[in-house]
Design an enzyme around this catalytic site. Sequence first.
Site, short mmCIF file in Angstrom:
data_model
loop_
_atom_site.label_atom_id
_atom_site.label_comp_id
_atom_site.label_asym_id
_atom_site.label_seq_id
_atom_site.Cartn_x
_atom_site.Cartn_y
_atom_site.Cartn_z
N THR A 368 -7.26 -44.40 40.03
CA THR A 368 -8.64 -44.64 39.61
C THR A 368 -9.60 -44.57 40.77
O THR A 368 -10.65 -43.93 40.70
CB THR A 368 -8.74 -46.02 38.93
OG1 THR A 368 -7.81 -46.08 37.85
CG2 THR A 368 -10.14 -46.25 38.40
N SER A 684 20.48 -38.40 35.32
CA SER A 684 20.66 -38.15 36.74
C SER A 684 21.85 -38.88 37.34
O SER A 684 22.22 -38.61 38.49
CB SER A 684 19.39 -38.55 37.50
OG SER A 684 19.12 -39.93 37.35
N LYS A 727 13.56 -41.24 45.04
CA LYS A 727 14.97 -41.55 45.23
C LYS A 727 15.37 -41.48 46.70
O LYS A 727 16.13 -42.33 47.19
CB LYS A 727 15.82 -40.59 44.40
CG LYS A 727 15.66 -40.78 42.89
CD LYS A 727 16.46 -39.76 42.11
CE LYS A 727 16.31 -39.95 40.61
NZ LYS A 727 17.05 -38.96 39.82
#
Length: 843
Positions: A368, A684, A727
């Site tokens: 924002t 995954s 990750k």
Amino acid sequence: MSESLEQHLDIPAQLGVFPLRNSVVYPFMPQQLTASRPQSIAVIEAAEADDNLVGIFAQKDPEDEEPGPKKMYGVGAIAKIHKVWRLPDGSVRLIVQGVSRAKMGKVVQAKPHLRAVLKPLEDHGEADAMAVQAMSRSVHQQFQAMVKMLPHLPDELQIMVVNIDHPGRLADFIASNLDLQIEEHQRLLEALEIEERLEYLTELLARELEILEVGNRIQTQVQEKLGKSQRDYFLREQLRQIQKELSGSDPMLAEVDELRDKIEAVGMTQEASEAVLRELDRMEKMQQSSPEYSVVRTYLDWMIELPWSSTTPDDLDITEASRILDEDHYGLDKIKERVLEYLAVRTLRQEMKGPILCFVGPPGVGKTSLGQSIARALGRKFVRISLGGVHDESEIRGHRRTYVGALPGRIIQGLRKAGTSNPVFMLDEIDKLGADFRGDPAAALLEVLDPEQNNSFADHYLDVTFDLSKVMFIATANLLGPIPGPLRDRMEEIPLSGYTPEEKEKIARRHLLPRQLAEHGIDESHLRIDDGALGRMIEDYTREAGLRNLERTLGTISRKVARKFVEGRKRRINVDEKGLEAFLGTAPFFHESAEKNAEVGVVTGLAATAAGGEILFIEATRMPGRKNLILTGQLGDVMQESARAALSWLRAEAERLKIKSEVFDESDIHLHVPAGATPKEGPSAGIGLATALVSLFTGRPVKAGVAMTGEITLRGRVLPVGGIRDKVLAAQRAGIRTVVLPQRNAADLDDVPAPIRRRLRFVLVDHIDEVLHAVLDKKIPRKKAAGRTAKKAIKKATKQQPTAKKVATKKAAKKKPTAKKVAAKNKKPTVKKLASRSTQSAG
């Protein structure tokens, strides 16, 4: 009217049957009919042979084109045809007069028209009976009252009614002039008892009179209200003229002229200008006290205040725009580059459509505030609307003016607030739109966010089109999944991943800490936070991908420091890593750290969440059972399917991996992912699940300091996954040294900061065999070609059985255990050996 018309006619026993829709013919009553069906025309043509007499019976279903005797009422009338003439369209018009009631008997002919035996019916009962005469007078009075209330009934009917003496004929005459249902007409026709017929007719007339009285009363009330409104209008007009004479001008006319000047000044489109002027003319003719007046006036105010032609000139200085973006936000290079590219194109081409961007990322990463910074860099106004929880389509398109309190949609309201037709318009939380019986707001946004359509956006309240093509729309979302596909297709998606600890530390130094110090009335002379304390604050006190909790934590420290100085402290407070708990208490979070020792059946996986990346452990074990697969740890459907796919691949490759097939039949397999309170989903973890199973069944431990992510197929192929940046950051944070990734995710490593890439070793794989060779302590035999496997099977099949001599020699070689061996076998194990054996079992 003849009393005995039927006595002068010789009525044949058989007559043609004329089917009539939605009406009946009463005895002695003339009636005009129209025939267009071939069957009906054939009846009329054949009537000449029967002295122009026909039987007329009402059909039960008016839609039936060829009604049979069972589809017509059993009682009708015998009528005489007095006049026939043909029309240009082939139909026939005729005038008939009823002779008597008749009952249909046996059918003697079906084609080309219906012909049957008809039995004439006569009225029953005494016409001079007192009850009959009383009801006859009552019916007479009711009908006269109805004639006076119905202007379409001629006054001559009252004279004709007076001249009918027979009560039965009177009932038939009045019934033929009433607008009744076909069932009601048929009941009157079938009533042979005169008293019964008059009684039923009295009920019908009473009902019709009541309906007429209610209608007249309503009409009178309306006319009275209209008369009062007209009276008020004339009085107000006189008052206006008096005010005009006294002041020299008409206030109403002055207001209308003022509105007309404003309409010409705002530069509306031709369509909008025509609609507004039309409404202005309507308002000029209305009374100010009318409810419609305020509705029209509000509509005109909205139309005048919209920025039809007002725009803000863009600041096309790319250098200055780059400086503003860098000043407000650290990093976010892709988004900054996209904004500068837009400015460059605007410099070369003045007229271009506004881009439609979608910032996707976890909470607190600055989506924002980035929109506000873009507006400042471009020199445009900034408008933000929150779409979280919006369920009504009218929130986007507006309400129609027929509703009380109607307003335009949020898009038009935002443009009115901005006062310009080219603001930076932020659609916050677009992934949290809802849908219910009031419509789907996401579907309404399809037009708003389509560059090919939004130049003619139609708001229901305005009822004219508005050009949104100059607006720069920026949508924000935490997840792409909830956004409908057609809506995603219209937006340019720009992902904002979580910040690295190093980036958070720099942002805290440059932006967050100075802002919190200023908000709490202190400065650097009151508080200093060293790098160790800030790093621990990021790692252990704020578990997030964004910065909101970090800023909140800095605010907590600033408040406590401000209090100390208010209480009399004079020296600056230095906060280090050891003293952090005195201000913030015990750390609420801890990050999973990599296993230090290699273990069998335990694999470190990687996951991407809304709060950033995390590592997770996949544990596998087996116990005696019947081939059951147990999955725990609140795994989602897709992750459960990945576990089944990994097990299927393992069973198919068991022989190559030197695993006995009967082990699967005799075992239950349990796969568990700790942190069971946290839902886990996605494909995954496929290679991690497969690696844990291989490690379990082969007894080969997984190397310590290794983490992996990737989807697995039944053929052992490794497919790409998402969230690589988050990750990898999680792996580095947990102390992982080696990360196994799909080969097709190699390009995603460019998004990982260079310092993080230098600290880790990446293994890119295409097949699960490559994963096993990289992470297991002992090597896994590679999959051989089909030809070599066949040769090995043939060689094994042709291997000779051992001879009898060899078997005997082998048996003789088996000696009985010596006394020394038996004593050694029976000897109790030492404490040291028991401990060693227990440790091995636990591993």
